[in-house]
Design a protein around this motif. Structure first.
Motif, PDB file in Angstrom:
ATOM      1  N   MET A 141       0.826  -1.184  -0.021  1.00  0.00           N
ATOM      2  CA  MET A 141       0.085   0.044  -0.063  1.00  0.00           C
ATOM      3  C   MET A 141       0.924   1.424  -0.011  1.00  0.00           C
TER       4      MET A 141
ATOM      5  N   GLY B 250      -9.475   4.511  -5.298  1.00  0.00           N
ATOM      6  CA  GLY B 250      -8.097   4.354  -5.022  1.00  0.00           C
ATOM      7  C   GLY B 250      -7.842   3.634  -3.751  1.00  0.00           C
ATOM      8  N   SER B 251      -8.674   3.623  -2.800  1.00  0.00           N
ATOM      9  CA  SER B 251      -8.236   3.138  -1.424  1.00  0.00           C
ATOM     10  C   SER B 251      -7.904   1.641  -1.689  1.00  0.00           C
ATOM     11  N   LEU B 252      -7.336   1.117  -0.836  1.00  0.00           N
ATOM     12  CA  LEU B 252      -6.793  -0.435  -0.793  1.00  0.00           C
ATOM     13  C   LEU B 252      -7.332  -0.918   0.430  1.00  0.00           C
TER      14      LEU B 252
ATOM     15  N   ARG C 209      -8.826  -3.116  -4.467  1.00  0.00           N
ATOM     16  CA  ARG C 209      -8.845  -1.638  -4.601  1.00  0.00           C
ATOM     17  C   ARG C 209     -10.145  -1.055  -4.921  1.00  0.00           C
TER      18      ARG C 209
ATOM     19  N   GLN D 255       1.990   2.175  -3.248  1.00  0.00           N
ATOM     20  CA  GLN D 255       1.020   2.551  -4.097  1.00  0.00           C
ATOM     21  C   GLN D 255       0.542   3.985  -3.708  1.00  0.00           C
TER      22      GLN D 255
ATOM     23  N   PRO E 191      -7.444   8.539  -0.405  1.00  0.00           N
ATOM     24  CA  PRO E 191      -7.369   7.075  -0.551  1.00  0.00           C
ATOM     25  C   PRO E 191      -6.567   6.702   0.739  1.00  0.00           C
TER      26      PRO E 191
END
Length: 289
Positions: free
Chosen positions: A82, A199-201, A278, A85, A167
């Motif tokens: 993460m 776009g958050s994981l 995601r 990213q 995110p």
């Protein structure tokens, strides 16, 4: 809420012997999942009753420490992924007893400005986390039940550190096998997902009985009288918990197989499914049932 150099026969100093900061309201006669997991990881923040349950787990599932360790290692790899990213803020639900390799340690080693909010309802986990994080302005713990998302998301400390317009990394590691079907795990996750920016994981791991049904049935039996009985799920049900997220390759796999680190020895023990998803640009909203 997995061993790192500690044998099952060794005496582990429990929290009652260290004491001083254990909340008076804690019932040391009732085992908790957070403290049993701490025992399996080789930690020292557990009571005699937790160690007794942990030994029962190991009696029926001798790979219990390896399974727990593989889950913990997945969490570290997921956090580093993460960070790679571009994620700089994390919400760790059901965080358990803090021990080596916690989310803030992993994240802030790479990015000292990374912000982390832990959530747990175990009093010992919260008390020790408060002590551990006292001097860390970018990390805190909220005492709340992750199964009540609106309560968690409204917590002032959470809102102080996390910006839901950007995110973030949401972690539900080794926690949903303590959530019964009646509480509707998918709806709980959906409620959190609604609040995440695109776009958050999302990282999730979950114990399963797919690979050793008899042994894992014994684990369920060992935990049935604890505060946190267990509900193992098969592959399809674990994969379904990622609905609404786009799975990161290689999808939902056994924990050691998710983005293994080059040159790091991985024990092939099975027992935990894990994956990262995601949130896409558009997700159909759902409501708690």
């Amino acid at each position: 809420m997995g061993c790192l150099g500690v044998g099952a026969h060794e005496i582990i100093l429990g929290v009652t012997e260290q004491s001083g900061w254990v909340p008076e309201s804690v019932d040391d006669r009732l085992p908790s999942a957070a403290r049993v997991y701490d025992f399996l990881l080789g930690g020292g923040h557990n009571f005699a009753v937790d160690r007794m349950v942990g030994e029962k787990v190991l009696a029926v599932q001798p790979d219990g420490r390896l399974i727990a360790a593989s889950n913990r290692a997945f969490m570290g790899r997921a956090v580093r992924y993460m960070i790679g990213q571009g994620i700089t803020q994390f919400l760790d639900l059901g965080s358990g007893i803090p021990t080596v390799g916690n989310v803030h340690e992993v994240a802030q080693k790479v990015n000292p400005d990374a912000r982390v909010v832990y959530v747990d309802y175990d009093e010992v986990a919260v008390s020790h986390s408060e002590l551990m994080l006292g001097a860390n302005d970018n990390a805190t713990i909220v005492r709340a039940d992750l199964c009540v998302p609106d309560e968690v998301l409204a917590a002032p400390e959470l809102r102080r550190l996390l910006d839901f317009d950007r995110p973030l990394g949401l972690l539900m590691v080794a926690v949903f096998h303590f959530v019964a079907d009646e509480r509707n795990p998918s709806a709980i996750i959906a409620r959190y997902r609604e609040h995440l920016a695109p776009g958050s994981l999302f990282a999730l791991s979950h114990l399963t009985a797919d690979h050793a049904p008899d042994q894992m049935a014994g684990v369920v039996e060992a935990m049935k009288n604890s505060r946190d009985p267990m509900y193992f799920r098969p592959y399809d049900e674990v994969a379904a918990l990622f609905d609404g997220f786009d799975l990161v390759e290689p999808g939902v796999v056994s924990a050691p197989k998710w983005h293994p680190e080059i040159g790091v020895q991985i024990d092939p023990v099975e027992g935990v499914y894990a994956g990262v998803g995601r949130k896409p640009a558009q997700v159909q909203k759902s409501t708690m049932e």
